[in-house]
Write an enzyme that holds these catalytic residues in place. Structure first.
Site, PDB file in Angstrom:
ATOM      1  CG  ASP A   1     -45.953 -26.209  41.701  1.00  0.00           C
ATOM      2  OD1 ASP A   1     -47.159 -26.307  41.176  1.00  0.00           O
ATOM      3  OD2 ASP A   1     -45.802 -27.737  41.729  1.00  0.00           O
TER       4      ASP A   1
ATOM      5  CG  ASP B   1     -51.096 -29.546  45.556  1.00  0.00           C
ATOM      6  OD1 ASP B   1     -51.244 -28.910  46.373  1.00  0.00           O
ATOM      7  OD2 ASP B   1     -52.197 -29.427  43.954  1.00  0.00           O
TER       8      ASP B   1
END
Length: 194
Positions: free
Chosen positions: A21, A23
């Site tokens: 991922d 952020d």
């Protein structure tokens, strides 16, 4: 050659991936980051990326970016920041294979972006797309996310190990979900599968 043997040959030739991922895993999640000056790498991310790359994992970023759909920043701004981020990884000797993003949101986005698209996590669409594009063996791959929706996408796609970063306890998501306190704890799982 029997069908079983053909399947084994195909599987043995597939790549494995480290799905990241963005952020909250690659960079500190300050909320809708869209400029390099606001992009702060999380401690340990390059060490984890290097270990994975050395162990023949393809580095793949899968990221929900509803800030595009909400009108906070443009797709071009996101792509410019992504190019900058990928260059930072490349400068550390760890190329990112591909970045997949979902600009959609089912209720908070506008226009064409307002929909519950299959590529928006927790749905596994981005992972399936990477699997097809890069010939990934999902069972032999690892995903690192900081939100339950990240690991739900990995579990739905059949990713072998799904690491949930920064949570106190393991949600009841199945045996493939593990909790790690920091990125360096991911090294155990990467090195264990080398």
């Amino acid at each position: 050659m029997s069908k079983d043997n053909q399947f084994q040959v195909l599987c043995s030739g597939q790549n494995r991936a480290l799905f990241l991922d963005r952020d909250g895993v690659i960079n500190v999640d300050y909320g809708y980051v869209c400029l390099p000056e606001n992009f702060e790498f999380i401690e340990g991310i390059f060490e984890v990326a290097q270990a994975a790359y050395t162990s023949d994992y393809k580095l793949v970023v899968i990221t929900n970016q509803s800030g595009i759909g909400r009108g906070y920043f443009s797709e071009q701004q996101f792509l410019s920041l992504t190019e900058w981020m990928c260059n930072e990884f490349l400068n550390k000797g760890v190329p990112i294979e591909n970045v997949y993003f979902s600009p959609f949101h089912p209720t908070e986005a506008f226009g064409k972006y307002k929909k519950n698209d299959v590529c928006r996590k927790p749905q596994p669409g981005m992972i399936y797309r990477a699997q097809k594009d890069i010939n990934i063996n999902l069972k032999n791959s690892i995903l690192i996310g900081d939100k339950v929706s990240d690991v739900q996408a990995g579990i739905a796609a059949g990713v072998g190990i799904n690491l949930l970063l920064g949570h106190k306890k393991v949600p009841k998501l199945g045996a493939s979900c593990k909790v790690i306190a920091n990125l360096r704890e991911a090294l155990f799982f990467i090195n264990d599968r080398s």
